[in-house]
Scaffold this active site. Structure first.
Site, PDB file in Angstrom:
ATOM      1  N   SER A  36      59.003  43.050  39.757  1.00  0.00           N
ATOM      2  CA  SER A  36      59.562  41.952  38.984  1.00  0.00           C
ATOM      3  C   SER A  36      59.127  41.979  37.520  1.00  0.00           C
ATOM      4  O   SER A  36      58.057  42.456  37.170  1.00  0.00           O
ATOM      5  CB  SER A  36      59.149  40.608  39.598  1.00  0.00           C
ATOM      6  N   ASP A  39      56.394  33.560  32.638  1.00  0.00           N
ATOM      7  CA  ASP A  39      55.475  32.685  33.348  1.00  0.00           C
ATOM      8  C   ASP A  39      55.355  31.339  32.638  1.00  0.00           C
ATOM      9  O   ASP A  39      55.093  31.283  31.428  1.00  0.00           O
ATOM     10  CB  ASP A  39      54.082  33.324  33.419  1.00  0.00           C
ATOM     11  N   SER A  87      53.545  14.955  43.168  1.00  0.00           N
ATOM     12  CA  SER A  87      53.822  15.275  41.770  1.00  0.00           C
ATOM     13  C   SER A  87      52.503  15.245  41.021  1.00  0.00           C
ATOM     14  O   SER A  87      51.713  14.304  41.168  1.00  0.00           O
ATOM     15  CB  SER A  87      54.796  14.253  41.164  1.00  0.00           C
ATOM     16  N   PHE A 143      58.689  32.354  36.625  1.00  0.00           N
ATOM     17  CA  PHE A 143      57.590  32.015  37.533  1.00  0.00           C
ATOM     18  C   PHE A 143      56.905  30.764  36.994  1.00  0.00           C
ATOM     19  O   PHE A 143      56.527  30.714  35.821  1.00  0.00           O
ATOM     20  CB  PHE A 143      56.599  33.181  37.588  1.00  0.00           C
ATOM     21  N   ASN A 149      45.256  41.199  49.096  1.00  0.00           N
ATOM     22  CA  ASN A 149      44.046  40.396  49.090  1.00  0.00           C
ATOM     23  C   ASN A 149      43.761  39.959  50.526  1.00  0.00           C
ATOM     24  O   ASN A 149      44.525  40.287  51.447  1.00  0.00           O
ATOM     25  CB  ASN A 149      44.160  39.207  48.125  1.00  0.00           C
ATOM     26  N   THR A 177      41.457  43.235  47.757  1.00  0.00           N
ATOM     27  CA  THR A 177      40.747  42.497  46.712  1.00  0.00           C
ATOM     28  C   THR A 177      40.122  41.248  47.319  1.00  0.00           C
ATOM     29  O   THR A 177      40.698  40.605  48.202  1.00  0.00           O
ATOM     30  CB  THR A 177      41.694  42.123  45.559  1.00  0.00           C
ATOM     31  N   LEU A 178      38.937  40.906  46.814  1.00  0.00           N
ATOM     32  CA  LEU A 178      38.103  39.871  47.436  1.00  0.00           C
ATOM     33  C   LEU A 178      37.781  38.732  46.484  1.00  0.00           C
ATOM     34  O   LEU A 178      36.760  38.062  46.625  1.00  0.00           O
ATOM     35  CB  LEU A 178      36.791  40.505  47.930  1.00  0.00           C
ATOM     36  N   GLY A 179      38.659  38.504  45.515  1.00  0.00           N
ATOM     37  CA  GLY A 179      38.407  37.434  44.552  1.00  0.00           C
ATOM     38  C   GLY A 179      37.151  37.707  43.748  1.00  0.00           C
ATOM     39  O   GLY A 179      36.937  38.818  43.247  1.00  0.00           O
ATOM     40  N   ASP A 193      47.465  41.833  39.603  1.00  0.00           N
ATOM     41  CA  ASP A 193      48.284  42.870  38.962  1.00  0.00           C
ATOM     42  C   ASP A 193      47.429  43.754  38.067  1.00  0.00           C
ATOM     43  O   ASP A 193      47.577  44.985  38.055  1.00  0.00           O
ATOM     44  CB  ASP A 193      49.392  42.228  38.123  1.00  0.00           C
TER      45      ASP A 193
END
Length: 325
Positions: free
Chosen positions: A8, A12, A36, A102, A195, A223-225, A257
């Protein structure tokens, strides 16, 4: 290495909520949610998974080929990516649709609620991979990142048939895709990026176990943050790297990314998987320190210094030999 990045391209819309989403969730009433959030800020930035990955590779001097469908409003974004080393000449430009959008809101705990409108991305299924390779030469690796699902499946099938190594990155699209579709994206990939949550979702949707998913690919990168990332395979490979210390946690959008761009750059430079993961983690650290996915900046000296602080002088010396001046 000739690198293709499919996926994509979008704009953003980034918003911040000065509280925690979880404080607004009522236990026992989650089957009907109507919420909201009054947000503090709005930033509109360039984004999209393929564009973010390609941008990172371009900044690192690797001139990736963007394989994506973009909108009739792409001209400014095109100039930006081209200026940062991305080959956009093979992007499919829609005559009717605008570039994908996005929208994401981030709370104080860096939790996110997001929506994605595909726009021109829906036309990605019309992109033919073989004619692109007829022009640029056979790709060494194709990153298949979130995109129109039909396009992801087609690119994967064609690349594997032509003997191109696939780096599968289904991530956000797994929520939409069926278990069988996810299986097709994973099976035969040289690298699989996920992740922890996405891995759990893949297990749930495919019916495969953790080990069975690992058996479908050559290497899996999870990936582990804030804990970094691990690289593993059925041949016994297991590498875990930590994250470089961030100066501030501003916005997590695009962190995954950027990790992928660093990891693939390391592959192109012939580095070990440990160095690849460290490089990805370092780029990801820069991204979390900035608002926007392509707003990070660094000099070679600064990057090498921070890399050395995080991973040691020997590791930094290996990276330094490849970084553009």
């Amino acid at each position: 290495m000739k690198i293709g990045v499919a996926g994509s391209v979008g704009l953003d819309h980034l918003m911040t909520f000065p509280g925690k989403f979880t404080d607004s969730l009522v236990a026992g009433s989650l089957e009907k949610v109507s919420l909201s959030f009054l947000v503090d800020g709005l930033d509109v930035r360039r984004g999209g998974c393929a564009a973010n990955i390609a941008f990172g590779l371009g900044v690192l001097g690797l001139n990736p080929i963007l394989i994506a469908a973009v909108g009739k409003d792409f001209a400014d974004y095109d100039a930006w990516l081209t200026r940062h080393g991305v080959d956009t000449s093979h992007a499919l430009v829609s005559t009717e649709q605008h570039t994908a959008h996005f929208t994401v809101t981030t709370d104080t705990e860096l939790n996110q609620i997001a929506s994605f409108f595909p726009g021109a991305m829906s036309e990605a299924r019309n992109i033919e991979l073989k004619p692109i390779m007829d022009k640029v030469g056979k790709l060494d690796i194709l990153v298949v990142s979130p995109d129109d699902p039909e396009a992801m499946l087609r690119h994967t099938e064609v690349a594997l048939a032509m003997g191109v190594a696939v780096a599968a990155d289904p991530s956000q699209q797994m929520a939409r895709m069926s278990g069988d579709e996810i299986k097709k994206l994973i099976s035969g990939a040289t690298y699989l990026f996920m992740n922890e949550y996405e891995l759990a979702l893949a297990i749930q949707k495919t019916g495969w176990s953790d080990h069975e998913i690992l058996e479908q690919v050559k290497y899996r990168i999870v990936t582990l943050g804030s804990e970094g990332a691990r690289v593993e395979s059925t041949d016994g490979t297991f590498i875990k790297v930590g994250c470089a210390k961030e100066k501030a946690k501003i916005d997590p959008t695009g962190v995954g990314d950027s990790f992928r761009s660093g990891f693939v750059a390391g592959l192109a430079w012939g580095l070990s998987h440990e160095r690849c993961a460290q490089l990805g983690s370092m780029i990801a650290t820069y991204v979390i320190e900035t608002t926007g996915t392509q707003e990070y900046r660094f000099t070679k000296d600064e990057f090498v210094t921070r890399f050395s602080d995080a991973y040691g002088s020997d590791a930094a010396a290996e990276i330094s030999a490849h970084l553009p001046a």
